[in-house]
Design an enzyme around this catalytic site. Structure first.
Site, PDB file in Angstrom:
ATOM      1  CG  HIS A 108      -1.926   1.006   1.482  1.00  0.00           C
ATOM      2  ND1 HIS A 108      -1.437   2.198   1.735  1.00  0.00           N
ATOM      3  CD2 HIS A 108      -3.169   0.925   1.285  1.00  0.00           C
ATOM      4  CE1 HIS A 108      -2.700   2.925   1.812  1.00  0.00           C
ATOM      5  NE2 HIS A 108      -3.680   2.202   1.559  1.00  0.00           N
ATOM      6  CG  ASP A 151       0.593  -2.136   6.218  1.00  0.00           C
ATOM      7  OD1 ASP A 151      -0.420  -2.421   6.817  1.00  0.00           O
ATOM      8  OD2 ASP A 151       0.488  -1.651   5.128  1.00  0.00           O
ATOM      9  CD  GLN A 163      -6.821  -4.279   4.662  1.00  0.00           C
ATOM     10  OE1 GLN A 163      -7.849  -4.992   5.289  1.00  0.00           O
ATOM     11  NE2 GLN A 163      -6.940  -3.312   4.093  1.00  0.00           N
ATOM     12  CE  LYS A 218      -7.552   0.009   6.420  1.00  0.00           C
ATOM     13  NZ  LYS A 218      -8.071   0.496   5.402  1.00  0.00           N
ATOM     14  CB  CYS A 250      -3.822   3.361  -1.491  1.00  0.00           C
ATOM     15  SG  CYS A 250      -4.856   4.604  -1.140  1.00  0.00           S
TER      16      CYS A 250
END
Ligand code: C6P
Length: 407
Positions: A124, A201, A204, A227, A365
């Site tokens: 991303h 990261d 998600q 999220k 993104c």
């Protein structure tokens, strides 16, 4: 049935909306942001109604209550990702700010001209641009692990890049475009063998499956509350205590200091050293409520539910003409990005919206990844704990309409 889906859906008031005349909402855009259950909304309302005060400053009852609630949230969120100490949990605004904190504070201090950072082609922009900015500033080198046709990282390329002795490796645990779940633990073991620090990261991953930062042995791990059925404007940076201790503060101001003189300051202890100014108190409390909510259902159950949905969606979508899915690997979360031949993704998304189906269209993104696949944009459907197979049926019906219009 892993859990009572109808009962879960009843917790999310927004899912009852008639979004278009005659069409209820089929929300297939949780990868962008998840919907919020009443429990999270109530926790935040209750804080504002009965406990609102600034934290770490006052001695009055409200200030003590608010401080306790804020720090309890840190404990809870730390336990959720199995951090060893609550002080390793830094509250930020989102994943993006968490990664920028590492780049600007840790990176500026520890990365020297000529040092190498390894990233991947599926990142991303939040895990690309901060490193590009730092590379420009400090003359660093960036190398990228390629993504193969199935949307999987080329691990043989990763191993070769590790031979170049990177100082930092940063990659997403799960791709927001391809749904690919990367083998984070193995990648971290290999990176540590060459002495690199690893940032994951987790934007998600944390919302969708159980994450154990100690088992992964991640040095830094970043994620966003919005999220994971929590509020916007709230994120987390996990860092190992020794590394955070050695890292200079990010933003200067109140609460991040022990002592201030006219020409100097002494930074506060962890975690406050990284939390300057009045923080997002209600959001911390809302995120703790989100953690309670997810844990009551069980992260394993949520992951299995999404796995079943994505399997169902793959089967159904395979019958839709002119549709191509990007990233057909099995180790994946509930994200499917696709293109319809000769139809712009924004048109696809608009037609789906006209029948109440919310998806995202664009580059999500992740422009370099789209460029790699030779496309400017995709349409993306994503699934979460509250989605149903009948919503996927509605997606497919909507795509049949797209085909009818454009054939
Ligand atoms: N992806 C999407 O629709 P923030 O915006 O800071 O909460 O999260 C940034 C981010 C970082 N990494 C990954 C893998 C992400 O998916 C995201 C956010 C959303 O895909 C919004 S662009």
């Amino acid at each position: 049935m892993l859990y009572d889906l109808e009962k879960i859906r009843a917790d999310f008031p927004i899912l009852n909306r008639e979004i278009r005349k005659g069409y209820s909402l089929a929300y297939l855009d949780s990868t962008a942001t998840a919907q919020k259950p009443q429990q999270v909304i109530n926790a935040m309302n209750e804080y504002y109604q009965f406990h609102n005060a600034n934290i770490h400053r006052g001695v009055h009852t409200l200030a003590e209550e608010a401080t306790a609630m804020y720090e309890d949230a840190r404990d809870k969120i730390g336990r959720f990702i199995q951090a060893k100490y609550a002080r390793e949990i830094i509250f930020t605004r989102n994943t993006t700010e968490s990664i920028n904190l590492v780049a600007k504070s840790w990176g500026r201090k520890f990365l020297k001209p000529g040092d190498l950072i390894i990233l991947t082609e599926m990142e991303h922009h939040s895990n690309l641009v901060p490193w590009q900015m730092l590379a420009d500033e400090n003359s660093l080198r960036l190398e990228f692990v390629s993504v193969n046709e199935d949307g999987v990282l080329a691990l043989e390329v990763y191993k070769k890049l590790l031979d170049l002795n990177p100082k930092l490796v940063a990659f997403s645990h799960m791709s927001n475009v391809l749904g690919t779940i990367n083998p984070a633990k193995e990648m971290i073991i290999d990176a540590h063998k060459v002495g690199a620090i690893v940032l994951v990261d987790g934007a998600q991953s944390v919302p969708h499956f159980a994450v154990d930062v100690q088992d992964l042995d991640a040095d830094f791990y970043a994620f966003s509350a919005h999220k994971m059925v929590g509020p916007t404007g709230f994120g987390v940076l996990y860092g190992k205590e020794a590394i955070l201790d050695a890292t200079p503060p990010f933003i200067g101001g109140g609460d991040m200091i022990k002592k201030v003189e006219l020409h100097s300051f002494k930074p506060n202890d962890l975690p406050h050293k990284f939390e300057a100014g009045t923080p997002a108190i209600a959001e911390a409390i809302g995120t703790a409520a989100a953690v309670d909510y997810l844990q009551a259902i069980g992260m394993e159950n949520i992951a299995r539910h999404e796995h079943e949905l994505v399997h169902y969606a793959f089967n159904k979508l395979s019958s839709v003409e002119n549709l191509k899915i990007f990233g057909k690997n099995n180790n994946r979360g509930g994200v499917i990005s696709f293109e319809m031949a000769n139809v712009h993704p924004h048109d696809v998304a608009q037609i789906l919206d006209s029948v109440g189906v919310a998806v995202r269209a664009g580059h999500h993104c992740a422009m370099p990844l789209h460029e790699k696949f030779g496309i400017a944009a995709t349409t993306r459907a994503s699934f979460y704990l509250y989605n149903t197979t009948s919503e996927i049926d509605r997606l497919v019906e909507g795509l049949e309409i797209v085909n009818d219009i454009f054939s």
